[in-house]
Design a protein around this motif. Sequence first.
Motif, PDB file in Angstrom:
ATOM      1  N   HIS A 219      56.694  35.004  27.802  1.00 19.88           N
ATOM      2  CA  HIS A 219      56.280  34.807  26.412  1.00 19.88           C
ATOM      3  C   HIS A 219      55.119  33.810  26.327  1.00 19.88           C
ATOM      4  O   HIS A 219      54.153  34.018  25.600  1.00 19.88           O
ATOM      5  CB  HIS A 219      57.443  34.301  25.554  1.00 19.88           C
ATOM      6  N   ILE A 220      55.217  32.744  27.098  1.00 14.21           N
ATOM      7  CA  ILE A 220      54.166  31.728  27.094  1.00 14.21           C
ATOM      8  C   ILE A 220      52.912  32.265  27.769  1.00 14.21           C
ATOM      9  O   ILE A 220      51.794  32.044  27.298  1.00 14.21           O
ATOM     10  CB  ILE A 220      54.667  30.429  27.758  1.00 14.21           C
ATOM     11  N   ALA A 221      53.072  33.002  28.853  1.00  9.27           N
ATOM     12  CA  ALA A 221      51.917  33.592  29.531  1.00  9.27           C
ATOM     13  C   ALA A 221      51.193  34.580  28.611  1.00  9.27           C
ATOM     14  O   ALA A 221      49.964  34.592  28.558  1.00  9.27           O
ATOM     15  CB  ALA A 221      52.364  34.285  30.815  1.00  9.27           C
ATOM     16  N   SER A 222      51.950  35.377  27.867  1.00 14.78           N
ATOM     17  CA  SER A 222      51.351  36.330  26.927  1.00 14.78           C
ATOM     18  C   SER A 222      50.609  35.612  25.808  1.00 14.78           C
ATOM     19  O   SER A 222      49.494  35.999  25.436  1.00 14.78           O
ATOM     20  CB  SER A 222      52.438  37.231  26.343  1.00 14.78           C
ATOM     21  N   ALA A 223      51.203  34.554  25.280  1.00 16.15           N
ATOM     22  CA  ALA A 223      50.556  33.782  24.212  1.00 16.15           C
ATOM     23  C   ALA A 223      49.277  33.123  24.720  1.00 16.15           C
ATOM     24  O   ALA A 223      48.261  33.110  24.026  1.00 16.15           O
ATOM     25  CB  ALA A 223      51.523  32.730  23.666  1.00 16.15           C
ATOM     26  N   ALA A 224      49.296  32.598  25.934  1.00 16.89           N
ATOM     27  CA  ALA A 224      48.106  31.970  26.510  1.00 16.89           C
ATOM     28  C   ALA A 224      46.995  32.994  26.713  1.00 16.89           C
ATOM     29  O   ALA A 224      45.821  32.716  26.436  1.00 16.89           O
ATOM     30  CB  ALA A 224      48.455  31.286  27.828  1.00 16.89           C
ATOM     31  N   ALA A 225      47.348  34.184  27.179  1.00 20.71           N
ATOM     32  CA  ALA A 225      46.341  35.232  27.362  1.00 20.71           C
ATOM     33  C   ALA A 225      45.747  35.654  26.023  1.00 20.71           C
ATOM     34  O   ALA A 225      44.533  35.858  25.910  1.00 20.71           O
ATOM     35  CB  ALA A 225      46.966  36.437  28.068  1.00 20.71           C
ATOM     36  N   TRP A 226      46.582  35.764  25.000  1.00 16.23           N
ATOM     37  CA  TRP A 226      46.103  36.130  23.668  1.00 16.23           C
ATOM     38  C   TRP A 226      45.158  35.057  23.133  1.00 16.23           C
ATOM     39  O   TRP A 226      44.089  35.367  22.595  1.00 16.23           O
ATOM     40  CB  TRP A 226      47.288  36.326  22.717  1.00 16.23           C
ATOM     41  N   MET A 227      45.521  33.762  23.282  1.00 15.96           N
ATOM     42  CA  MET A 227      44.665  32.680  22.807  1.00 15.96           C
ATOM     43  C   MET A 227      43.321  32.694  23.527  1.00 15.96           C
ATOM     44  O   MET A 227      42.280  32.510  22.903  1.00 15.96           O
ATOM     45  CB  MET A 227      45.347  31.320  22.998  1.00 15.96           C
ATOM     46  N   THR A 228      43.325  32.917  24.829  1.00 14.56           N
ATOM     47  CA  THR A 228      42.085  32.970  25.600  1.00 14.56           C
ATOM     48  C   THR A 228      41.184  34.096  25.105  1.00 14.56           C
ATOM     49  O   THR A 228      39.980  33.908  24.922  1.00 14.56           O
ATOM     50  CB  THR A 228      42.394  33.144  27.091  1.00 14.56           C
ATOM     51  N   ALA A 229      41.766  35.263  24.854  1.00 16.72           N
ATOM     52  CA  ALA A 229      40.985  36.394  24.349  1.00 16.72           C
ATOM     53  C   ALA A 229      40.399  36.097  22.972  1.00 16.72           C
ATOM     54  O   ALA A 229      39.243  36.433  22.688  1.00 16.72           O
ATOM     55  CB  ALA A 229      41.855  37.650  24.282  1.00 16.72           C
ATOM     56  N   GLN A 230      41.164  35.417  22.118  1.00 13.55           N
ATOM     57  CA  GLN A 230      40.673  35.093  20.775  1.00 13.55           C
ATOM     58  C   GLN A 230      39.546  34.063  20.840  1.00 13.55           C
ATOM     59  O   GLN A 230      38.580  34.146  20.091  1.00 13.55           O
ATOM     60  CB  GLN A 230      41.808  34.579  19.885  1.00 13.55           C
ATOM     61  N   MET A 231      39.656  33.098  21.744  1.00 17.84           N
ATOM     62  CA  MET A 231      38.596  32.090  21.893  1.00 17.84           C
ATOM     63  C   MET A 231      37.287  32.741  22.309  1.00 17.84           C
ATOM     64  O   MET A 231      36.218  32.323  21.879  1.00 17.84           O
ATOM     65  CB  MET A 231      38.994  31.018  22.907  1.00 17.84           C
ATOM     66  N   ASP A 232      37.373  33.772  23.132  1.00 17.48           N
ATOM     67  CA  ASP A 232      36.176  34.485  23.564  1.00 17.48           C
ATOM     68  C   ASP A 232      35.607  35.373  22.468  1.00 17.48           C
ATOM     69  O   ASP A 232      34.420  35.684  22.472  1.00 17.48           O
ATOM     70  CB  ASP A 232      36.482  35.345  24.795  1.00 17.48           C
ATOM     71  N   ALA A 233      36.445  35.792  21.506  1.00 18.26           N
ATOM     72  CA  ALA A 233      36.038  36.770  20.501  1.00 18.26           C
ATOM     73  C   ALA A 233      35.474  36.161  19.222  1.00 18.26           C
ATOM     74  O   ALA A 233      34.732  36.833  18.504  1.00 18.26           O
ATOM     75  CB  ALA A 233      37.226  37.664  20.146  1.00 18.26           C
ATOM     76  N   ILE A 234      35.821  34.916  18.915  1.00 20.09           N
ATOM     77  CA  ILE A 234      35.366  34.331  17.652  1.00 20.09           C
ATOM     78  C   ILE A 234      34.486  33.111  17.921  1.00 20.09           C
ATOM     79  O   ILE A 234      34.668  32.403  18.903  1.00 20.09           O
ATOM     80  CB  ILE A 234      36.534  33.948  16.726  1.00 20.09           C
ATOM     81  N   ALA A 235      33.549  32.892  17.018  1.00 16.37           N
ATOM     82  CA  ALA A 235      32.648  31.749  17.156  1.00 16.37           C
ATOM     83  C   ALA A 235      33.259  30.474  16.570  1.00 16.37           C
ATOM     84  O   ALA A 235      33.058  29.379  17.085  1.00 16.37           O
ATOM     85  CB  ALA A 235      31.325  32.052  16.466  1.00 16.37           C
ATOM     86  N   TYR A 236      34.012  30.614  15.474  1.00 17.19           N
ATOM     87  CA  TYR A 236      34.548  29.457  14.777  1.00 17.19           C
ATOM     88  C   TYR A 236      35.820  29.892  14.062  1.00 17.19           C
ATOM     89  O   TYR A 236      35.817  30.880  13.324  1.00 17.19           O
ATOM     90  CB  TYR A 236      33.514  28.945  13.770  1.00 17.19           C
ATOM     91  N   GLY A 237      36.907  29.197  14.286  1.00 16.64           N
ATOM     92  CA  GLY A 237      38.134  29.576  13.612  1.00 16.64           C
ATOM     93  C   GLY A 237      39.315  28.742  14.060  1.00 16.64           C
ATOM     94  O   GLY A 237      39.158  27.708  14.702  1.00 16.64           O
ATOM     95  N   GLU A 238      40.497  29.201  13.693  1.00 20.28           N
ATOM     96  CA  GLU A 238      41.740  28.541  14.055  1.00 20.28           C
ATOM     97  C   GLU A 238      42.637  29.541  14.762  1.00 20.28           C
ATOM     98  O   GLU A 238      42.791  30.673  14.309  1.00 20.28           O
ATOM     99  CB  GLU A 238      42.453  28.016  12.813  1.00 20.28           C
TER     100      GLU A 238
END
Length: 52
Positions: free
Chosen positions: A6-25
Amino acid sequence: MTDNPHIASAAAWMTAQMDAIAYGEICVRLVVHDGRIRRVERELVDKLEARN
């Protein structure tokens, strides 16, 4: 780190989102009962810059 899927999946999702957005939460909430993760909640707020 951790071997919890669960934690590994959440970390992968966060990494993908950081790469996809310029500014956000990016938020991840883990709901735990009896020492086990019972639910993973994810939230993404993609913010736009105001331009004049």
